[in-house]
Write a protein that holds these residues in place. Structure first.
Motif, PDB file in Angstrom:
ATOM      1  N   SER A  50      -5.738   7.322 -11.785  1.00 11.71           N
ATOM      2  CA  SER A  50      -5.489   6.217 -10.865  1.00 11.71           C
ATOM      3  C   SER A  50      -4.943   6.761  -9.563  1.00 11.71           C
ATOM      4  N   GLU A  51      -5.483   6.245  -8.483  1.00 12.57           N
ATOM      5  CA  GLU A  51      -5.021   6.658  -7.162  1.00 12.57           C
ATOM      6  C   GLU A  51      -4.380   5.465  -6.469  1.00 12.57           C
ATOM      7  N   ILE A  52      -3.095   5.601  -6.148  1.00 18.43           N
ATOM      8  CA  ILE A  52      -2.391   4.564  -5.396  1.00 18.43           C
ATOM      9  C   ILE A  52      -2.294   5.031  -3.952  1.00 18.43           C
ATOM     10  N   ARG A  53      -2.761   4.204  -3.059  1.00 23.63           N
ATOM     11  CA  ARG A  53      -2.705   4.532  -1.643  1.00 23.63           C
ATOM     12  C   ARG A  53      -1.759   3.557  -0.953  1.00 23.63           C
ATOM     13  N   ILE A  54      -0.836   4.089  -0.179  1.00 27.05           N
ATOM     14  CA  ILE A  54       0.154   3.253   0.501  1.00 27.05           C
ATOM     15  C   ILE A  54      -0.105   3.307   2.006  1.00 27.05           C
ATOM     16  N   ASN A  55      -0.119   2.153   2.621  1.00 27.78           N
ATOM     17  CA  ASN A  55      -0.334   2.030   4.058  1.00 27.78           C
ATOM     18  C   ASN A  55       0.569   3.009   4.832  1.00 27.78           C
ATOM     19  N   GLY A  56      -0.053   3.816   5.681  1.00 28.95           N
ATOM     20  CA  GLY A  56       0.682   4.846   6.417  1.00 28.95           C
ATOM     21  C   GLY A  56       1.776   4.310   7.325  1.00 28.95           C
ATOM     22  N   LEU A  57       1.668   3.061   7.716  1.00 29.58           N
ATOM     23  CA  LEU A  57       2.696   2.487   8.589  1.00 29.58           C
ATOM     24  C   LEU A  57       4.034   2.312   7.848  1.00 29.58           C
ATOM     25  N   LEU A  58       3.992   2.352   6.522  1.00 28.71           N
ATOM     26  CA  LEU A  58       5.236   2.219   5.750  1.00 28.71           C
ATOM     27  C   LEU A  58       6.104   3.473   5.841  1.00 28.71           C
ATOM     28  N   LYS A  59       5.578   4.518   6.488  1.00 32.24           N
ATOM     29  CA  LYS A  59       6.422   5.690   6.786  1.00 32.24           C
ATOM     30  C   LYS A  59       7.433   5.369   7.878  1.00 32.24           C
ATOM     31  N   ASP A  60       7.106   4.376   8.677  1.00 38.13           N
ATOM     32  CA  ASP A  60       7.942   4.035   9.830  1.00 38.13           C
ATOM     33  C   ASP A  60       9.340   3.619   9.376  1.00 38.13           C
ATOM     34  N   PRO A  61      10.379   4.259   9.924  1.00 36.00           N
ATOM     35  CA  PRO A  61      11.747   3.931   9.493  1.00 36.00           C
ATOM     36  C   PRO A  61      12.149   2.484   9.793  1.00 36.00           C
ATOM     37  N   GLU A  62      11.394   1.809  10.646  1.00 35.77           N
ATOM     38  CA  GLU A  62      11.695   0.398  10.896  1.00 35.77           C
ATOM     39  C   GLU A  62      11.326  -0.487   9.706  1.00 35.77           C
ATOM     40  N   VAL A  63      10.477   0.010   8.843  1.00 36.60           N
ATOM     41  CA  VAL A  63      10.132  -0.741   7.641  1.00 36.60           C
ATOM     42  C   VAL A  63      11.218  -0.475   6.599  1.00 36.60           C
ATOM     43  N   PRO A  64      11.926  -1.524   6.149  1.00 35.89           N
ATOM     44  CA  PRO A  64      12.987  -1.297   5.163  1.00 35.89           C
ATOM     45  C   PRO A  64      12.441  -0.634   3.898  1.00 35.89           C
ATOM     46  N   GLU A  65      13.314   0.187   3.298  1.00 40.62           N
ATOM     47  CA  GLU A  65      12.893   0.913   2.104  1.00 40.62           C
ATOM     48  C   GLU A  65      12.474  -0.029   0.968  1.00 40.62           C
ATOM     49  N   TYR A  66      13.125  -1.197   0.891  1.00 44.29           N
ATOM     50  CA  TYR A  66      12.761  -2.116  -0.202  1.00 44.29           C
ATOM     51  C   TYR A  66      11.333  -2.629  -0.062  1.00 44.29           C
ATOM     52  N   VAL A  67      10.801  -2.605   1.158  1.00 43.57           N
ATOM     53  CA  VAL A  67       9.401  -3.007   1.334  1.00 43.57           C
ATOM     54  C   VAL A  67       8.495  -1.955   0.687  1.00 43.57           C
ATOM     55  N   CYS A  68       8.797  -0.687   0.914  1.00 43.45           N
ATOM     56  CA  CYS A  68       8.036   0.395   0.268  1.00 43.45           C
ATOM     57  C   CYS A  68       8.132   0.260  -1.242  1.00 43.45           C
ATOM     58  N   GLU A  69       9.345  -0.020  -1.730  1.00 40.32           N
ATOM     59  CA  GLU A  69       9.542  -0.144  -3.179  1.00 40.32           C
ATOM     60  C   GLU A  69       8.727  -1.296  -3.742  1.00 40.32           C
ATOM     61  N   ALA A  70       8.702  -2.419  -3.015  1.00 44.20           N
ATOM     62  CA  ALA A  70       7.952  -3.580  -3.481  1.00 44.20           C
ATOM     63  C   ALA A  70       6.457  -3.274  -3.537  1.00 44.20           C
ATOM     64  N   VAL A  71       5.966  -2.534  -2.551  1.00 42.82           N
ATOM     65  CA  VAL A  71       4.533  -2.223  -2.526  1.00 42.82           C
ATOM     66  C   VAL A  71       4.181  -1.273  -3.677  1.00 42.82           C
ATOM     67  N   VAL A  72       5.017  -0.268  -3.904  1.00 45.38           N
ATOM     68  CA  VAL A  72       4.770   0.653  -5.017  1.00 45.38           C
ATOM     69  C   VAL A  72       4.814  -0.115  -6.347  1.00 45.38           C
ATOM     70  N   ALA A  73       5.807  -0.993  -6.501  1.00 43.47           N
ATOM     71  CA  ALA A  73       5.936  -1.771  -7.739  1.00 43.47           C
ATOM     72  C   ALA A  73       4.753  -2.730  -7.911  1.00 43.47           C
ATOM     73  N   HIS A  74       4.281  -3.278  -6.814  1.00 39.49           N
ATOM     74  CA  HIS A  74       3.106  -4.163  -6.854  1.00 39.49           C
ATOM     75  C   HIS A  74       1.887  -3.404  -7.394  1.00 39.49           C
ATOM     76  N   GLU A  75       1.666  -2.205  -6.874  1.00 39.50           N
ATOM     77  CA  GLU A  75       0.506  -1.424  -7.331  1.00 39.50           C
ATOM     78  C   GLU A  75       0.687  -0.989  -8.783  1.00 39.50           C
ATOM     79  N   LEU A  76       1.912  -0.647  -9.151  1.00 36.77           N
ATOM     80  CA  LEU A  76       2.187  -0.266 -10.533  1.00 36.77           C
ATOM     81  C   LEU A  76       1.952  -1.457 -11.471  1.00 36.77           C
ATOM     82  N   THR A  77       2.228  -2.647 -10.987  1.00 41.43           N
ATOM     83  CA  THR A  77       1.953  -3.865 -11.766  1.00 41.43           C
ATOM     84  C   THR A  77       0.452  -4.008 -12.025  1.00 41.43           C
ATOM     85  N   HIS A  78      -0.356  -3.734 -11.007  1.00 38.95           N
ATOM     86  CA  HIS A  78      -1.806  -3.753 -11.226  1.00 38.95           C
ATOM     87  C   HIS A  78      -2.196  -2.733 -12.302  1.00 38.95           C
TER      88      HIS A  78
END
Ligand SMILES: [Zn+2]
Length: 141
Positions: free
Chosen positions: A51-79
């Motif tokens: 399985s390959e999980i790809r995360i939007n590169g803009l989520l590297k931006d420090p303006e994006v809160p870390e919990y947003v990254c966590e939610a996206v990773v958890a969302h993909e893991l849910t799939h």
């Protein structure tokens, strides 16, 4: 610095804390992809083997809160858990219909993260995306 190793650690951390009932597989890879307006993340099964999980590169931006990254990773893991983009048995007919991702995240103690990330992206995402896109284009000219 948010790089692929950072993402991998996030995945491991989220897996151990919230998905410990799911056997951990080394057949899941995760990395940042390009910035995109529409998709925060995706998961797919490659060659029926990993399985390959790809995360939007803009989520590297420090303006994006870390919990947003966590939610996206958890969302993909849910799939992954539901058998979408993974070798696990498919538990539902459609990956999103009926709010099954949110329900799974709530049941696993990730409800607050899910809703906080949703609020943040609803109010900030398109502004952030547009401002970063401008910078990229100026650089290209
Ligand atoms: Zn999804």
């Amino acid at each position: 610095m948010r790089d692929d190793q950072w993402l991998k650690n996030k995945l491991d951390e989220i897996w151990s804390r919230f998905f410990s009932d799911i056997p951990k597989s080394d057949k899941v890879i995760i990395h940042f992809g390009r910035a995109s307006r529409d998709r925060l993340g995706s998961i797919r099964l490659v060659n029926n083997t990993f399985s390959e999980i790809r995360i939007n590169g803009l989520l590297k931006d420090p303006e994006v809160p870390e919990y947003v990254c966590e939610a996206v990773v958890a969302h993909e893991l849910t799939h992954y858990v539901h058998g979408f983009g993974s070798n696990r048995p498919q538990l539902y007919r459609y990956p999103h219909r009926g709010g099954i991702v949110a329900r799974e995240m709530i049941n696993r103690g990730l409800g607050a993260v899910h809703y906080a990330a949703k609020d943040w992206t609803n109010s900030n995402w398109s502004t952030l995306y547009s401002s970063r896109e401008k910078i990229t284009h100026q650089r290209d000219e």
